[in-house]
Design an enzyme around this catalytic site. Structure first.
Site, PDB file in Angstrom:
ATOM      1  N   GLY A  15       0.822  -1.210   0.000  1.00  0.00           N
ATOM      2  CA  GLY A  15       0.000   0.000   0.000  1.00  0.00           C
ATOM      3  C   GLY A  15       0.856   1.259   0.000  1.00  0.00           C
ATOM      4  O   GLY A  15       1.892   1.299   0.651  1.00  0.00           O
ATOM      5  N   ARG A  76       0.231  -4.775  -6.397  1.00  0.00           N
ATOM      6  CA  ARG A  76       0.407  -6.003  -5.609  1.00  0.00           C
ATOM      7  C   ARG A  76       0.662  -7.160  -6.576  1.00  0.00           C
ATOM      8  O   ARG A  76       0.042  -7.247  -7.629  1.00  0.00           O
ATOM      9  CB  ARG A  76      -0.823  -6.256  -4.734  1.00  0.00           C
ATOM     10  CG  ARG A  76      -0.890  -5.244  -3.591  1.00  0.00           C
ATOM     11  CD  ARG A  76      -1.522  -5.822  -2.331  1.00  0.00           C
ATOM     12  NE  ARG A  76      -1.104  -5.058  -1.157  1.00  0.00           N
ATOM     13  CZ  ARG A  76      -1.764  -4.010  -0.666  1.00  0.00           C
ATOM     14  NH1 ARG A  76      -2.845  -3.575  -1.248  1.00  0.00           N
ATOM     15  NH2 ARG A  76      -1.316  -3.398   0.418  1.00  0.00           N
ATOM     16  N   ASP A 107       5.545  -5.500   5.589  1.00  0.00           N
ATOM     17  CA  ASP A 107       6.141  -6.835   5.801  1.00  0.00           C
ATOM     18  C   ASP A 107       6.185  -7.676   4.528  1.00  0.00           C
ATOM     19  O   ASP A 107       7.161  -8.401   4.301  1.00  0.00           O
ATOM     20  CB  ASP A 107       5.445  -7.575   6.958  1.00  0.00           C
ATOM     21  CG  ASP A 107       3.946  -7.668   6.792  1.00  0.00           C
ATOM     22  OD1 ASP A 107       3.408  -7.072   5.847  1.00  0.00           O
ATOM     23  OD2 ASP A 107       3.305  -8.343   7.613  1.00  0.00           O
ATOM     24  N   THR A 129       4.356   2.503   5.280  1.00  0.00           N
ATOM     25  CA  THR A 129       2.980   2.039   5.492  1.00  0.00           C
ATOM     26  C   THR A 129       2.341   2.924   6.546  1.00  0.00           C
ATOM     27  O   THR A 129       2.962   3.207   7.575  1.00  0.00           O
ATOM     28  CB  THR A 129       2.917   0.552   5.915  1.00  0.00           C
ATOM     29  OG1 THR A 129       1.599   0.273   6.411  1.00  0.00           O
ATOM     30  CG2 THR A 129       3.915   0.188   7.000  1.00  0.00           C
ATOM     31  N   ASP A 131       0.059   2.170   8.492  1.00  0.00           N
ATOM     32  CA  ASP A 131      -0.548   1.410   9.588  1.00  0.00           C
ATOM     33  C   ASP A 131       0.301   1.317  10.858  1.00  0.00           C
ATOM     34  O   ASP A 131      -0.209   0.953  11.909  1.00  0.00           O
ATOM     35  CB  ASP A 131      -0.867  -0.020   9.123  1.00  0.00           C
ATOM     36  CG  ASP A 131      -1.779  -0.032   7.908  1.00  0.00           C
ATOM     37  OD1 ASP A 131      -2.562   0.924   7.758  1.00  0.00           O
ATOM     38  OD2 ASP A 131      -1.709  -0.985   7.115  1.00  0.00           O
ATOM     39  N   ASP A 133       2.276  -0.987  11.552  1.00  0.00           N
ATOM     40  CA  ASP A 133       1.990  -2.370  11.981  1.00  0.00           C
ATOM     41  C   ASP A 133       3.215  -3.279  11.878  1.00  0.00           C
ATOM     42  O   ASP A 133       3.082  -4.492  11.723  1.00  0.00           O
ATOM     43  CB  ASP A 133       0.833  -2.948  11.154  1.00  0.00           C
ATOM     44  CG  ASP A 133       1.143  -3.005   9.673  1.00  0.00           C
ATOM     45  OD1 ASP A 133       2.145  -2.399   9.234  1.00  0.00           O
ATOM     46  OD2 ASP A 133       0.382  -3.664   8.942  1.00  0.00           O
ATOM     47  N   ARG A 175      -5.541  -1.778   8.932  1.00  0.00           N
ATOM     48  CA  ARG A 175      -5.579  -3.249   8.829  1.00  0.00           C
ATOM     49  C   ARG A 175      -5.802  -3.843  10.226  1.00  0.00           C
ATOM     50  O   ARG A 175      -6.693  -3.379  10.932  1.00  0.00           O
ATOM     51  CB  ARG A 175      -4.300  -3.779   8.179  1.00  0.00           C
ATOM     52  CG  ARG A 175      -4.204  -3.346   6.716  1.00  0.00           C
ATOM     53  CD  ARG A 175      -3.467  -4.334   5.876  1.00  0.00           C
ATOM     54  NE  ARG A 175      -2.036  -4.271   6.122  1.00  0.00           N
ATOM     55  CZ  ARG A 175      -1.132  -4.916   5.388  1.00  0.00           C
ATOM     56  NH1 ARG A 175      -1.511  -5.671   4.398  1.00  0.00           N
ATOM     57  NH2 ARG A 175       0.147  -4.801   5.658  1.00  0.00           N
TER      58      ARG A 175
HETATM   59  P1  ADP Z   1       3.126  -4.710   2.375  1.00  0.00           P
HETATM   60  O1  ADP Z   1       4.528  -4.630   1.892  1.00  0.00           O
HETATM   61  O2  ADP Z   1       2.530  -3.350   2.636  1.00  0.00           O
HETATM   62  O3  ADP Z   1       2.962  -5.664   3.529  1.00  0.00           O
HETATM   63  P2  ADP Z   1       1.942  -6.714   0.608  1.00  0.00           P
HETATM   64  O4  ADP Z   1       1.729  -7.720   1.696  1.00  0.00           O
HETATM   65  O5  ADP Z   1       0.861  -6.529  -0.387  1.00  0.00           O
HETATM   66  O6  ADP Z   1       2.222  -5.249   1.170  1.00  0.00           O
HETATM   67  O7  ADP Z   1       3.295  -7.112  -0.130  1.00  0.00           O
HETATM   68  C1  ADP Z   1       3.788  -6.337  -1.192  1.00  0.00           C
HETATM   69  C2  ADP Z   1       4.389  -7.214  -2.258  1.00  0.00           C
HETATM   70  O8  ADP Z   1       5.515  -7.946  -1.722  1.00  0.00           O
HETATM   71  C3  ADP Z   1       3.473  -8.292  -2.820  1.00  0.00           C
HETATM   72  O9  ADP Z   1       2.629  -7.800  -3.840  1.00  0.00           O
HETATM   73  C4  ADP Z   1       4.478  -9.298  -3.362  1.00  0.00           C
HETATM   74  O10 ADP Z   1       4.946  -8.912  -4.647  1.00  0.00           O
HETATM   75  C5  ADP Z   1       5.629  -9.213  -2.355  1.00  0.00           C
HETATM   76  N1  ADP Z   1       5.493 -10.282  -1.355  1.00  0.00           N
HETATM   77  C6  ADP Z   1       4.543 -10.412  -0.397  1.00  0.00           C
HETATM   78  N2  ADP Z   1       4.691 -11.547   0.302  1.00  0.00           N
HETATM   79  C7  ADP Z   1       5.770 -12.175  -0.208  1.00  0.00           C
HETATM   80  C8  ADP Z   1       6.458 -13.420   0.085  1.00  0.00           C
HETATM   81  N3  ADP Z   1       6.039 -14.239   1.046  1.00  0.00           N
HETATM   82  N4  ADP Z   1       7.544 -13.709  -0.658  1.00  0.00           N
HETATM   83  C9  ADP Z   1       7.979 -12.884  -1.633  1.00  0.00           C
HETATM   84  N5  ADP Z   1       7.368 -11.726  -1.962  1.00  0.00           N
HETATM   85  C10 ADP Z   1       6.286 -11.357  -1.273  1.00  0.00           C
END
Ligand code: ADP
Length: 358
Positions: A15, A76, A107, A129, A131, A133, A175
């Site tokens: 995000g 995403r 994360d 982010t 959040d 979080d 979230r």
């Molecule tokens: P945030 O970084 O805010 O937590 P997301 O959870 O949507 O947001 O993660 C962002 C991007 O990071 C995802 O769209 C994906 O490309 C990558 N990503 C998320 N989880 C994994 C994972 N377990 N292994 C590798 N890449 C990941």
């Protein structure tokens, strides 16, 4: 050991958050100080897989420090977590001679960065982010701006609540983390705050709101985190609207939603973003990798991404088998202490929100 890079990449993922542009700017300008070229990856890990690259220099990052959103966009991309996705990303990095990567996000973004580092690409994560979080850091870039957006919106809603003797139930993003709701609830003088971290006593709250009204208080503000839902999945703020109406309280429900994700970053976010961005480049040049820059007690410092991810899962009660195997007992004890301190701090602030709502 110090490392010499010719070219590094940067992306924003997950995000968007106000302050991401200030981070991009800081990384580009600090890298240029070292004589390193920076390639922007358009659209997070998806852009990395699909060769969506933009050359960045001091001028392309002019006039962005004050802007919300992310000039590198964010898409995403679950495919990146697959071996095929990783292969495509590594191909792009190799093809364009990108030797290291700065990844800005939350994360999920850091999980992607740590995967890349396991494939030999030095990576550094920067928080971005709203959040707040990420358990390993006291602060994530975007949080302050989001909270300020909430209090500005609530101040406006308060005018009508006061004029018409109304209760405003305001749902805010975050979230599963209630920190935006809790902090902005205290700062906007809310009569009640509802967050996932602390059980909400609905009967007490309804009684409390009725007593406040009976005592002559005209505006009643309730800030609800989007992370709280009823057993059947209804957003808690919407549920509470029905409960209050049934109890004779004239109430309205307002979802601030994405309104608090955008906007010009505050000084706090611009400054933290600038410092974190510069530190990210310093770490790569020092030959370090697989780290995220965090803020602890006001000081910036790097920590291992895996430590941050596992600590986060511990705090959220989502530890997986084998998660703790990589850590020595002292580290595990430190993680437990961090989780306990964070929970205690949230509970303390929650009690403060109640004490000041009388
Ligand atoms: P945030 O970084 O805010 O937590 P997301 O959870 O949507 O947001 O993660 C962002 C991007 O990071 C995802 O769209 C994906 O490309 C990558 N990503 C998320 N989880 C994994 C994972 N377990 N292994 C590798 N890449 C990941």
């Amino acid at each position: 050991m110090a490392k010499t890079f010719k070219k590094i990449g940067i992306l924003t993922s997950g995000g968007d958050a106000p302050g991401m542009n200030a981070e991009i700017r800081a990384v580009v300008r600090k890298a240029k100080e070292y004589g390193i070229d920076v390639i922007g990856i358009d659209g997070g890990y998806k852009g990395l897989m699909d060769d969506k690259l933009i050359e960045l220099d001091q001028r392309t990052v002019s006039n962005v420090i004050q802007k919300g959103g992310t000039m590198l966009h964010s898409i995403r991309c679950p495919e990146f977590a697959s071996p095929e996705g990783m292969e495509k990303a590594l191909d792009t990095l190799k093809k364009y001679g990108i030797e290291a990567l700065v990844a800005i996000g939350g994360d999920g973004t850091f999980r992607g960065a740590t995967d890349l580092s396991r494939h030999g690409i030095p990576t550094v994560g920067l928080t971005g982010t709203i959040d707040n979080d990420i358990t390993a850091t006291d602060y994530t870039v975007g949080f302050d701006t989001a909270m300020n957006s909430v209090i500005n919106a609530v101040d406006q809603l308060r005018d009508t609540a006061e004029s018409h003797q109304m209760c405003m139930i305001v749902e805010v993003m975050g979230r599963d983390c209630g920190e935006i709701a809790l902090m902005s609830g205290i700062a906007s003088g809310a009569a009640a705050v509802v967050i996932p971290e602390v059980p909400f006593d609905e009967a007490y709250a309804v009684q409390h709101l009725k007593e406040l009204r009976a005592s002559g208080k005209r505006n009643l503000l309730v800030i609800v985190s989007e992370g709280v839902k009823t057993a059947d999945g209804t957003m808690y703020g919407e549920h509470l609207l029905g409960v209050l109406k049934a109890n004779g309280v004239d109430a309205r429900f307002v979802r601030l939603g994405h309104l608090v994700r955008g906007g010009n970053p505050t000084l706090r976010d611009r400054l933290t973003a600038s410092r974190m961005g510069a530190m990210g480049v310093d770490l790569l040049v020092e030959g370090k990798s697989d780290l995220v820059v965090v803020e602890l007690e006001g000081k910036l410092q790097p920590i291992e991404i895996n430590y941050a991810l596992v600590l986060d899962r511990m705090y959220k009660g989502k530890l997986k088998d084998g998660d703790l195997d990589a850590f020595i007992p002292e580290q595990i004890e430190k993680m437990k202490a961090t989780c306990a301190a964070k929970k205690a701090e949230i509970e303390k602030l929650y009690r403060l929100s109640q004490d000041l709502s009388k």
